[in-house]
Design a protein around this motif. Sequence first.
Motif, short mmCIF file in Angstrom:
data_model
loop_
_atom_site.label_atom_id
_atom_site.label_comp_id
_atom_site.label_asym_id
_atom_site.label_seq_id
_atom_site.Cartn_x
_atom_site.Cartn_y
_atom_site.Cartn_z
N LEU A 72 -6.62 8.60 -5.85
CA LEU A 72 -7.92 7.95 -6.09
C LEU A 72 -8.80 7.96 -4.84
O LEU A 72 -9.85 7.30 -4.82
N ALA A 73 -8.43 8.71 -3.81
CA ALA A 73 -9.14 8.69 -2.54
C ALA A 73 -10.64 8.94 -2.71
O ALA A 73 -11.47 8.25 -2.09
N TRP A 103 -6.32 2.85 2.53
CA TRP A 103 -5.51 3.34 1.42
C TRP A 103 -4.63 4.46 1.92
O TRP A 103 -4.86 5.00 3.00
N ARG A 104 -3.61 4.77 1.12
CA ARG A 104 -2.71 5.87 1.47
C ARG A 104 -3.50 7.18 1.52
O ARG A 104 -4.32 7.45 0.65
N LYS A 105 -3.22 7.98 2.52
CA LYS A 105 -3.89 9.28 2.62
C LYS A 105 -3.55 10.16 1.42
O LYS A 105 -4.34 11.03 1.06
N THR A 106 -2.43 9.90 0.77
CA THR A 106 -2.00 10.69 -0.39
C THR A 106 -2.45 10.09 -1.71
O THR A 106 -2.10 10.60 -2.77
N ASN A 107 -3.23 9.03 -1.68
CA ASN A 107 -3.67 8.36 -2.90
C ASN A 107 -4.56 9.31 -3.71
O ASN A 107 -5.58 9.79 -3.21
N GLY A 126 2.58 1.96 -3.31
CA GLY A 126 1.70 2.17 -4.45
C GLY A 126 1.50 0.94 -5.31
O GLY A 126 0.92 1.03 -6.39
N ASP A 130 -3.62 -0.09 -4.44
CA ASP A 130 -4.33 1.16 -4.19
C ASP A 130 -5.14 1.08 -2.90
O ASP A 130 -5.28 2.08 -2.19
N THR A 131 -5.70 -0.07 -2.62
CA THR A 131 -6.53 -0.23 -1.43
C THR A 131 -6.52 -1.69 -1.01
O THR A 131 -6.10 -2.58 -1.77
N LEU A 166 0.83 -1.20 0.00
CA LEU A 166 0.00 0.00 0.00
C LEU A 166 0.86 1.25 0.00
O LEU A 166 0.63 2.18 -0.77
#
Length: 166
Positions: free
Chosen positions: A149-150, A143-147, A12, A15-16, A9
């Motif tokens: 695709l959030a 997921w990454r807070k910086t994604n 990258g 993604d989730t 995760l």
Amino acid sequence: MTQKLIEDLMDGRLDTAIVALPVSVSSLHEEKLFEEEFVLVRPLKDARMPVPNSEMLREMRLLLLEEGHCFRDQALSFCNTTATASRDLMEGSSLATLVQMVGAGFGVTLIPQMAVPLETRSAPVSVARLSEHRPSRTIGMVWRKTNPLAGQLEQIAGLIRDAGVE
């Protein structure tokens, strides 16, 4: 959550992920999806017997996943015991192994409700809901807070929540 999944995760490569919450990683966003109960799996011959409470489970041979699985810790917590305090503890490497051990008469185990159809289909076991203080876990997406695709991931999480779980 496994270290490999967290790394994937964070790097990258994923993604989730849908996991048991909390993951407690500050750089990951956690989105609750639903609660899932644990059920008792016991030998088929015990199907007509009363469902044991957590105190009675402490006196039974409890089959658990090996050390390091969060589900193991949740089962021990429900039974209000520790692995060292358990009267007669046996371990398995997977839920399938535990269920097969129950079918062979080695003890009882707790498994997540969503695992019942798959894990119990080929074992002579009975499944029962616990009558008191039903143990459960929270399932969610992370997921990454910086994604980037959030926003879309939040929509997907909403669709899963809206679909409900049976």
